[in-house]
Design a protein around this motif. Structure first.
Motif, PDB file in Angstrom:
ATOM      1  N   SER A   1      -4.306  -1.162   6.626  1.00 23.50           N
ATOM      2  CA  SER A   1      -4.457  -1.286   5.181  1.00 23.50           C
ATOM      3  C   SER A   1      -3.502  -0.388   4.409  1.00 23.50           C
ATOM      4  CB  SER A   1      -5.904  -0.970   4.779  1.00 23.50           C
ATOM      5  OG  SER A   1      -6.248   0.326   5.227  1.00 23.50           O
ATOM      6  N   ALA A   2      -2.822   0.501   5.097  1.00 24.85           N
ATOM      7  CA  ALA A   2      -1.852   1.401   4.466  1.00 24.85           C
ATOM      8  C   ALA A   2      -1.057   2.036   5.597  1.00 24.85           C
ATOM      9  CB  ALA A   2      -2.575   2.459   3.633  1.00 24.85           C
ATOM     10  N   PRO A   3       0.027   2.712   5.278  1.00 25.70           N
ATOM     11  CA  PRO A   3       0.777   3.356   6.345  1.00 25.70           C
ATOM     12  C   PRO A   3      -0.131   4.252   7.184  1.00 25.70           C
ATOM     13  CG  PRO A   3       2.026   3.456   4.328  1.00 25.70           C
ATOM     14  CD  PRO A   3       0.689   2.894   3.964  1.00 25.70           C
ATOM     15  N   GLY A   4      -0.244   3.937   8.456  1.00 26.07           N
ATOM     16  CA  GLY A   4      -1.043   4.753   9.366  1.00 26.07           C
ATOM     17  C   GLY A   4      -2.537   4.617   9.212  1.00 26.07           C
ATOM     18  N   ARG A   5      -3.002   3.757   8.346  1.00 23.26           N
ATOM     19  CA  ARG A   5      -4.451   3.616   8.156  1.00 23.26           C
ATOM     20  C   ARG A   5      -4.910   2.248   8.660  1.00 23.26           C
ATOM     21  NH1 ARG A   5      -7.837   5.479   3.093  1.00 23.26           N
ATOM     22  NH2 ARG A   5      -7.265   7.414   4.127  1.00 23.26           N
ATOM     23  N   PHE A   6      -5.924   2.295   9.507  1.00 24.34           N
ATOM     24  CA  PHE A   6      -6.518   1.069  10.025  1.00 24.34           C
ATOM     25  C   PHE A   6      -7.949   1.001   9.506  1.00 24.34           C
ATOM     26  CE2 PHE A   6      -3.153   2.254  12.864  1.00 24.34           C
ATOM     27  CZ  PHE A   6      -2.492   1.052  13.086  1.00 24.34           C
ATOM     28  N   SER A   7      -8.289  -0.159   8.992  1.00 20.96           N
ATOM     29  CA  SER A   7      -9.605  -0.298   8.368  1.00 20.96           C
ATOM     30  C   SER A   7     -10.348  -1.483   8.972  1.00 20.96           C
ATOM     31  CB  SER A   7      -9.469  -0.513   6.857  1.00 20.96           C
ATOM     32  OG  SER A   7      -8.791   0.573   6.277  1.00 20.96           O
ATOM     33  N   ALA A   8     -11.649  -1.332   9.014  1.00 22.79           N
ATOM     34  CA  ALA A   8     -12.514  -2.428   9.452  1.00 22.79           C
ATOM     35  C   ALA A   8     -13.810  -2.320   8.668  1.00 22.79           C
ATOM     36  CB  ALA A   8     -12.799  -2.337  10.947  1.00 22.79           C
ATOM     37  N   VAL A   9     -14.466  -3.436   8.481  1.00 19.31           N
ATOM     38  CA  VAL A   9     -15.745  -3.420   7.778  1.00 19.31           C
ATOM     39  C   VAL A   9     -16.825  -3.856   8.751  1.00 19.31           C
ATOM     40  CG1 VAL A   9     -17.108  -4.417   5.919  1.00 19.31           C
ATOM     41  CG2 VAL A   9     -14.718  -3.830   5.531  1.00 19.31           C
TER      42      VAL A   9
ATOM     43  N   SER B   1       0.851  -1.188   0.000  1.00 15.01           N
ATOM     44  CA  SER B   1       0.000   0.000   0.000  1.00 15.01           C
ATOM     45  C   SER B   1       0.886   1.237   0.000  1.00 15.01           C
ATOM     46  CB  SER B   1      -0.922   0.006   1.216  1.00 15.01           C
ATOM     47  OG  SER B   1      -0.157  -0.054   2.392  1.00 15.01           O
ATOM     48  N   ALA B   2       0.331   2.317  -0.450  1.00 17.13           N
ATOM     49  CA  ALA B   2       1.113   3.553  -0.532  1.00 17.13           C
ATOM     50  C   ALA B   2       0.212   4.734  -0.296  1.00 17.13           C
ATOM     51  CB  ALA B   2       1.763   3.662  -1.905  1.00 17.13           C
ATOM     52  N   ARG B   3       0.749   5.729   0.347  1.00 15.78           N
ATOM     53  CA  ARG B   3       0.053   7.001   0.521  1.00 15.78           C
ATOM     54  C   ARG B   3       1.099   8.101   0.659  1.00 15.78           C
ATOM     55  NH1 ARG B   3      -3.101   6.873   6.127  1.00 15.78           N
ATOM     56  NH2 ARG B   3      -4.158   8.518   5.001  1.00 15.78           N
ATOM     57  N   ARG B   4       0.631   9.291   0.482  1.00 15.37           N
ATOM     58  CA  ARG B   4       1.553  10.422   0.508  1.00 15.37           C
ATOM     59  C   ARG B   4       2.191  10.558   1.889  1.00 15.37           C
ATOM     60  NH1 ARG B   4      -1.557  13.187  -1.956  1.00 15.37           N
ATOM     61  NH2 ARG B   4      -0.704  13.062  -4.019  1.00 15.37           N
TER      62      ARG B   4
ATOM     63  N   ASP C   1       4.902   7.141   1.205  1.00 20.06           N
ATOM     64  CA  ASP C   1       5.221   6.064   2.142  1.00 20.06           C
ATOM     65  C   ASP C   1       4.655   4.769   1.582  1.00 20.06           C
ATOM     66  OD1 ASP C   1       6.537   7.653   3.909  1.00 20.06           O
ATOM     67  OD2 ASP C   1       4.832   7.945   5.258  1.00 20.06           O
ATOM     68  N   VAL C   2       5.531   3.823   1.335  1.00 18.64           N
ATOM     69  CA  VAL C   2       5.095   2.523   0.816  1.00 18.64           C
ATOM     70  C   VAL C   2       5.227   1.511   1.945  1.00 18.64           C
ATOM     71  CG1 VAL C   2       5.584   0.688  -0.833  1.00 18.64           C
ATOM     72  CG2 VAL C   2       5.816   3.061  -1.521  1.00 18.64           C
ATOM     73  N   GLU C   3       4.190   0.744   2.148  1.00 18.67           N
ATOM     74  CA  GLU C   3       4.241  -0.261   3.203  1.00 18.67           C
ATOM     75  C   GLU C   3       3.999  -1.636   2.594  1.00 18.67           C
ATOM     76  OE1 GLU C   3       2.918   0.424   7.454  1.00 18.67           O
ATOM     77  OE2 GLU C   3       1.272  -0.767   6.658  1.00 18.67           O
ATOM     78  N   VAL C   4       4.882  -2.548   2.930  1.00 16.81           N
ATOM     79  CA  VAL C   4       4.796  -3.910   2.390  1.00 16.81           C
ATOM     80  C   VAL C   4       4.501  -4.847   3.547  1.00 16.81           C
ATOM     81  CG1 VAL C   4       6.033  -5.729   1.182  1.00 16.81           C
ATOM     82  CG2 VAL C   4       6.493  -3.342   0.629  1.00 16.81           C
TER      83      VAL C   4
ATOM     84  N   PRO D   1      -1.633   7.390  -9.383  1.00 18.38           N
ATOM     85  CA  PRO D   1      -2.817   8.047  -8.804  1.00 18.38           C
ATOM     86  C   PRO D   1      -2.466   9.023  -7.676  1.00 18.38           C
ATOM     87  CG  PRO D   1      -3.218   5.700  -9.071  1.00 18.38           C
ATOM     88  CD  PRO D   1      -1.768   5.925  -9.368  1.00 18.38           C
ATOM     89  N   LEU D   2      -1.257   8.933  -7.143  1.00 20.93           N
ATOM     90  CA  LEU D   2      -0.872   9.837  -6.053  1.00 20.93           C
ATOM     91  C   LEU D   2      -0.139  11.082  -6.557  1.00 20.93           C
ATOM     92  CD1 LEU D   2       0.381   7.291  -3.356  1.00 20.93           C
ATOM     93  CD2 LEU D   2      -1.821   8.419  -3.490  1.00 20.93           C
ATOM     94  N   ARG D   3      -0.064  11.207  -7.856  1.00 25.65           N
ATOM     95  CA  ARG D   3       0.665  12.349  -8.402  1.00 25.65           C
ATOM     96  C   ARG D   3      -0.023  13.652  -7.994  1.00 25.65           C
ATOM     97  NH1 ARG D   3      -2.188  14.638 -12.534  1.00 25.65           N
ATOM     98  NH2 ARG D   3      -3.915  13.376 -13.255  1.00 25.65           N
ATOM     99  N   LYS D   4       0.738  14.734  -8.082  1.00 23.35           N
ATOM    100  CA  LYS D   4       0.161  16.038  -7.777  1.00 23.35           C
ATOM    101  C   LYS D   4      -0.757  16.480  -8.914  1.00 23.35           C
ATOM    102  CE  LYS D   4       3.294  18.131  -4.539  1.00 23.35           C
ATOM    103  NZ  LYS D   4       3.795  19.395  -4.061  1.00 23.35           N
TER     104      LYS D   4
END
Lengths: 525, 809
Positions: B691-699, A210-213, A222-225, A294-297
């Motif tokens: 589900s992503a850096p710093g993000r916690f998800s639940a359904v 996953s990735a987010r700014r 920030d990419v998390e594996v 999709p995360l581009r500016k």
């Protein structure tokens, strides 16, 4: 044993005596026995005189046969079938691609399934996968196997088949490695047979990327594996996160069943390829490629006339950048001219209306339900507006203060949002709500989540698990096959026989008609 | 009429039997006629939700049924929020919702049991529950042709276009809700709002729309919790309901902020806040300890000129915990007993403040002589610790806080006096003073010798500032107090007297310290170390006095952010800003006057000038009321949440996404927990996954329409979000859902084409023949036989009957 689905039709056989009686009357085509051929000319086929009962016309037997066959056909004769209908459910999760000594688990399991099918006779065999249960595949041949393998590459996990497809009058076989308990959650209708495959019990896989700014640097992501040991032994792997030529390499030891997360910062404009080495028996889950575009500016064209507070809000926004003058295809445009020129292009436009003296908008902001609550802004000082927006039929008020609309989405082919917020007032530059308001308006304009956007490829929790089912778990094999309720129908046979006899009757009638064409024919009636 | 010849009858029989043969051939070739078992079967799904216009829907259903029945047989499934078949028509439909997925799933179940040729759907395409696209994908996988007869949702002559409401309101306030309508505004129309609180209480408001179709209605926020508002549009003339939107708005009614005001000073801010309608509990500092256990129940704490010594350590620990972990806002106002003078330096309180009370001590070095009573009464104590030992500990603690330029010495006294440690640099004496003093408490108490020794020590003093710290529990009746005070004053010695226990001679000590000195009283000897240190700190702390001009360096974090002018102040405690603090107002010399920062979850503001006698001119500022109210409101606002929680409706249920960030980074190890209160008043704890850096998800699965309260908690605190899952889309829908176009584009559905059904043949794997064709062949064949047999049977029957009739009797 022969049975009838609609036995009441057999009552029609009661017509047979009537039929026989009919053939005792009228024109008779019975044979005449004469002693000498010259006598035949003088002989007459006469009606019996007095009480003597005339035998029926011999044609009645053929006609009776036709009637009998048709009534029997309508009664739908049927025999319990000696064979069954079969549905083969194939687990097409990623673990089925695990390499074993004799090929992938899928190949081995399908071979075993084919062999089992050949040992018995089945009337109808349906092949379905657990990922697309409603789709019936063709025969269990190599093309089908290849199609299932291609499907399995995309499926981290699959579930048990839907109950409505577990018809009781069919046998249901499950082809699986049993690596995931979910495929066995069939409820009351358990599989009649489970064909298992697999011995390999070691694997480490990339479960999710996953990735987010990044919060620290807007140009980084920030990419998390998430890497999981889906086997039964502790494993050591090197994880490589490769983004735009920059490699983040790390070595890890994972206990059985354990997962770990590794994070790295990469440039926004790169594609991220994640891989682990050395490869193992399931190479398909050893790498993932994630597109970060999709995360581009987003490029926003800001008119020179726009107030500096707004310009600063756009420039400092982590997901926005001010497009250079003359840029050909900006993602959006901010029009601060305050005029009402038509927006005709495809570029969405945010129009800042400021055609009168600034005044305070009194009251708490009111939000349209289209704006997520997370985007609602708490104002610590009153907003200033520089215009009064008219709201036309079908316009959508995004935000109002004290009953006055301050942000309105206009109807029309082009995307246009107008706001009366006065970003030019002295307070705007200092108001901490200004960047938040600008973000909210641009998000509504572009229809995208600018700040919280997350992109991910998720194969599912425990998708790396490959440990096959142990024999003690294969309890479903002990479940007796349900009683076969399928019947072979014989209606077609009866109808074909009836048709043959009817054609014979047709021939007889034609012959009769031809005989009547001869001059000596006599009408007995 | 001429008799039919046998030859003719044979020809007719030939034709009939030939036809029978032909019919059988057709049947065997797969032709169908009337046998339902072999005709194509179509599931017709009829949307009966409230958005569908009854007449048009019935007409469309009749047409589809007619067309479908022409081509085959029909299974009718009616649906709204739930589906039902003809066999289950006793089941009531939830007409306030639309679940197309459930209807298609039911059709798929029919298809699995007995193959369908097609599914025909009569609907506007709007769905409020389920995920139709998922079901359409399954239908496509099943090879089913889904044909759609579109019936636009009924559009009333006018409808509610938007309901705009604030997110949150304080209990007791009035909330204004704006309603806009679209459509025909020629009729007089009225909007009615029905608001329901979580306790079930209802209130209504109604107002006529203006010519632009707008109305603003007022509701009272009476009870804390979510207030769910339904909106209805009515025709004024007939009273008929034109449009209704359930749960058009949900407003979080929050209780008024609870404020504890510890009033050591003039209480000017307390008066202003009361005048502004704020509800506050004002207490004297002496009662602060009684509130230690309930501090976290307050939203705001105000310490108005309160010293550390005014409350016990337990109170200060509770205060820091309330600020950092419960988000309680804290305002600390300066005065004679606050900041340095209040003993804040290095206290637990100072750890959360945006300013530190340190620099004054560094500016003016001090010499201190500790004169400690060693009379027999000082040897009394409990638990093996006597007053004298506690006095030694107090001296050690106080000496430890002295700077490198400071000096101290120790004198012990009973009826006589002894210099235990001559005056020397503090850092040289620290180890010596910490060793056990070679002194045994005994004898009476005479203060004069001790002061004589102290003055002799001060005579060797290098520093300009001198402080005598006198500790005694005795009676000083024979002491020449006035003379001693004069001597001390003449030598510029500031006196801090600490009376220990109930028998201490408070009157004599008060006379000794005079107006410029400081008298402290400790009831329990255990308080001695803290009291002595705080006392010295307070005495040393600098308070700048005079006409001090102040200026605004940065915006205030609340309104008015930047008043036109800040009047001069008359004094302020000298402090320095903590790293990370924001200085809004400072003196021209750069000393903080108003500073703020976030500490844990709480907001903290420090006003070193206090709000009162030192800032008298501020009270006449035009912005003063706004300043006082803004300060309180800013402090009372929600804790500084480390999470952003959003709720998204998905096909699987309500997805909860919570972002957790500390110190500018996405956080993963924050021990997140989520709990959801569903409309059935039950608590659920769905599993969270990162589900992503710093993000916690639940359904969260669907528990029906109504109010959902989501509370997301981490080590950093909790965030509460309310959400209404409603049938808004059902009532709000008009026309045709845009999803239909998408589904058509992706080939999931196509327009109703009855012609396509005519060619459809049922394929259920059996070789079933059309039994009606077999029956027809049988009838034709029998007719052929009868014709061929001719008139003889009839003649026989007629003759037989006539013969019986004519038989003579």
């Amino acid at each position: 044993m022969l049975t009838f689905a609609a036995p009441w039709w057999l009552a029609g056989l009661a017509l047979l005596p009537v039929l026989r009686w009919l053939h005792r009357l009228g024109r008779h085509r019975r044979s005449l026995i004469v002693s000498h051929l010259p006598l035949w000319r003088g002989a007459e086929n006469t009606l019996p005189a007095g009480p003597q009962r005339q035998p029926p016309d011999p044609a009645w037997r053929r006609r009776a046969l036709v009637v009998v066959l048709f009534f029997v056909a309508l009664a739908q004769p049927r025999m319990p079938a000696s064979d069954h209908d079969l549905t083969i459910w194939i687990d097409d999760s990623l673990s089925m691609l695990t390499r074993e000594a004799e090929g992938t688990r899928l190949d081995s399991a399908l071979r075993a399934a084919r062999a089992s099918i050949e040992q018995r006779r089945f009337h109808d065999v349906q092949v379905r996968t657990l990922s697309h249960p409603w789709q019936t595949l063709g025969a269990l041949d190599s093309d089908t196997a290849n199609a299932i393998a291609a499907q399995a590459r995309r499926n981290g996990m699959v579930n048990a088949p839907p109950r409505s497809l577990l018809l009781p009058d069919r046998e249901h076989w499950l082809v699986t490695d049993g690596a995931h308990a979910g495929v066995l959650a069939w409820g009351e209708r358990r599989p009649d047979r489970i064909i298992t495959a697999g011995h390999v019990d070691r694997n480490v896989g990339v479960e999710m990327v996953s990735a987010r700014r990044s919060l620290q640097a807007p140009d980084l992501v920030d990419v998390e594996v998430t890497m999981t040991n889906g086997g039964v032994a502790a494993e050591e792997r090197a994880l490589v996160i490769d983004a735009g030529g920059t490699e983040h390499r790390s070595a890890h030891r994972l206990e059985p069943g354990a997962s770990m997360r590794v994070r790295a910062a990469t440039p926004t404009d790169a594609r991220v390829q994640v891989r682990i080495s050395p490869a193992d028996a399931l190479p398909e889950d050893d790498s993932i490629e994630l597109d970060l575009s999709p995360l581009r500016k987003r490029m926003i064209m800001v008119e020179p006339a726009c107030p500096s507070a707004l310009r600063m809000a756009i420039a400092s926004h982590p997901a926005l950048a001010i497009a250079a003058p003359g840029a050909t295809a900006p993602d959006g445009e901010i029009d601060c001219g305050g005029d009402s020129r038509q927006v005709t292009g495809t570029t969405p436009v945010l129009r800042i209306r400021a055609d009168r003296m600034t005044e305070f908008a009194q009251g708490v902001p009111e939000w349209n339900s289209a704006i997520p609550r997370a985007r609602h802004i708490t104002l610590e000082s009153p907003l200033k507006t520089g215009s009064r927006l008219e709201v036309h039929e079908h316009d959508t008020v995004l935000m109002s203060v004290g009953g006055d609309a301050v942000a309105v989405r206009r109807t029309g082919s082009a995307r246009l949002i107008e706001t009366s917020l006065d970003f030019a007032s002295g307070d705007s530059a200092r108001n901490p709500a200004t960047p938040l308001l600008a973000n909210m308006l641009i998000e509504q304009l572009l229809g995208v989540d600018l700040i919280d956007r997350v992109i991910a490829i998720d194969r599912g929790e425990l998708s790396a698990r490959v440990v096959p089912m142990t024999p003690t778990n294969v309890g479903a094999r002990e479940v007796p096959v349900q009683e076969n309720r399928r019947f072979d129908e014989w209606i077609g046979f009866a109808v074909i026989l009836g048709l043959v006899v009817l054609i014979r009757e047709l021939i007889a009638l034609v012959a009769q008609w031809r005989r009547l064409d001869e001059p000596r024919s006599v009408d007995a009636s | 009429m001429p008799a039919v010849t046998y030859r003719t009858r044979v020809v007719i029989a030939l034709v009939l039997q030939s036809t029978a043969v032909l019919v059988l051939v057709v049947a065997l070739a797969g032709g169908t006629w009337l046998d339902a078992r072999v005709r194509p079967r179509v599931a017709v799904l009829v949307d009966r939700s409230s958005s569908m216009p009854g007449g048009e829907t019935d007409a469309a259903a009749a047409k589809v049924l007619r067309d479908a029945e022409r081509a085959g047989t029909v299974d009718v499934i009616e649906f709204a929020g739930n589906p039902r078949t003809a066999a289950s028509d006793a089941i009531a439909l939830d007409r306030d919702a639309t679940n197309i997925e459930a209807a298609i799933d039911l059709a798929l179940e029919h298809h699995a049991a007995s193959r369908l040729a097609a599914i025909a759907v009569i609907s506007d395409g709007f769905e409020t529950a389920g995920h139709a696209e998922r079901a359409l994908q399954a239908a496509r996988e099943a090879g089913l042709d889904v044909q759609w007869m579109t019936v636009p949702a009924a559009a009333p002559i006018a409808r509610i276009a938007s309901v705009l409401a604030p997110d949150r309101i304080t209990i007791g306030r009035r909330v204004a809700i704006g309603v806009r309508s679209t459509g025909d505004h020629a009729h007089a129309m009225r909007v009615r709002l029905i608001a329901r609180s979580t306790s079930g209480e209802e209130q209504q408001a109604a107002a006529e729309l203006d010519r632009e179709g707008r109305a603003t209605l007022l509701l009272d926020a009476r009870k804390a919790g979510a207030m769910v508002v339904d909106a209805m549009l009515e025709d004024v003339a007939t009273g008929a309901s034109l449009h209704r939107v359930r749960a058009a708005a949900v407003i979080d009614v929050v209780p008024a902020a609870r404020m504890l005001y510890v009033q050591g000073g003039a209480g000017v801010l307390a008066s202003s806040l009361r005048a502004g309608g704020w509800d506050l509990d004002a207490i004297m500092p002496a009662r602060a300890d009684a509130y230690a256990d309930v501090l976290d129940t307050y939203d705001v704490l105000v310490l108005d000129d309160v010293a550390i010594a005014d409350a016990s350590p337990r109170f200060w620990r509770a205060l820091v915990d309330a600020v950092q972990h419960h988000g309680t806002g804290l305002a600390v106002l300066g005065g004679e007993r606050a900041f340095g003078r209040g003993g804040y330096r290095e206290s637990e309180l100072e750890a959360v403040l945006p300013v530190a009370s340190e620099p004054a001590a560094r500016v003016q070095p001090v010499d201190i002589v500790f004169a400690v009573d060693k009379s027999g009464s000082m040897g009394e104590g409990t638990g093996g610790v006597n007053r004298f030992q506690l006095a030694q500990r107090a001296v050690v603690d106080t000496a430890r806080a002295l700077g490198v330029q400071d000096s101290f010495g120790v004198v012990v006294f009973d009826v006589g006096s002894r210099v235990l440690m001559p005056l020397a640099r503090a850092h040289e004496r620290r180890d010596d003073v910490a060793r056990e003093w070679p002194v045994t408490p005994a004898g009476g108490t005479r203060i004069s010798p001790a002061i004589d020794d102290a003055l002799r020590e001060f005579a060797r003093s290098a520093n300009a500032r001198r402080i005598l710290v006198l500790v005694t529990d005795g009676f000083l009746d024979d002491a020449p107090i006035a003379s001693l005070r004069r001597r001390l004053e003449s030598e510029n010695v500031e006196t801090i007297a600490i009376a220990v226990g109930p028998d201490a001679d408070m009157r004599s000590l008060r006379d000794l310290v005079g107006a410029d000195g400081m008298l402290l009283h400790v009831k329990e000897a255990a308080e001695l170390p803290v009291t002595m240190r705080a006392g010295v700190e307070r005495r040393r702390a600098r308070v700048e006095r005079g006409v001090i001009a102040v200026e605004q360096r940065a915006d205030l974090p609340f309104a008015p952010r930047r008043p036109d002018h800040w009047p001069a102040i008359s004094a302020h405690a000298v402090t320095r800003a903590q790293p990370g603090a924001s200085i809004a107002i400072e003196t021209r010399a750069g000393d903080p006057v108003l500073a703020w920062q976030r500490s844990g979850q709480g907001r903290v503001i420090a006003v070193t000038s206090g709000i009162g006698p030192w800032t008298a001119a501020w009270l006449s500022m035009r912005e003063w009321p706004q300043f006082a109210g803004g300060l309180a409101a800013w402090l009372a606002r929600d804790s500084v949440s480390a999470h952003a929680v959003s709720l998204v409706e998905t096909a699987e249920g309500m997805r909860i996404d919570a972002d957790v960030a500390f110190a500018g980074r996405w956080q993963s190890s924050a021990h997140p927990v989520v709990s959801v209160r569903t409309p059935d008043a039950r608590e659920h704890a769905p599993a969270l996954r990162e589900s992503a850096p710093g993000r916690f998800s639940a359904v969260m699965p669907d528990y029906g329409t109504g109010l959902y309260t989501v509370t997301f908690s981490t080590d950093a605190g909790s965030t509460r979000v309310i959400h209404v899952r409603s049938s808004t889309a059902e009532a709000d829908s008009a026309g045709v859902s845009p999803s239909l176009q998408t589904w058509k584009g992706s080939g999931l559905i196509r327009d109703w084409q009855p012609g396509a059904l005519a060619h459809a043949r049922r394929h259920d794997g059996s070789n079933a023949l059309d039994r009606t064709l077999v029956g027809l062949a049988l009838v034709l064949s029998l007719a052929g036989i009868l014709v061929e047999r001719g008139a003889a049977p009839w003649a026989f029957l007629r003759n037989g009957v006539m013969r019986r009739l004519r038989k003579p009797r």
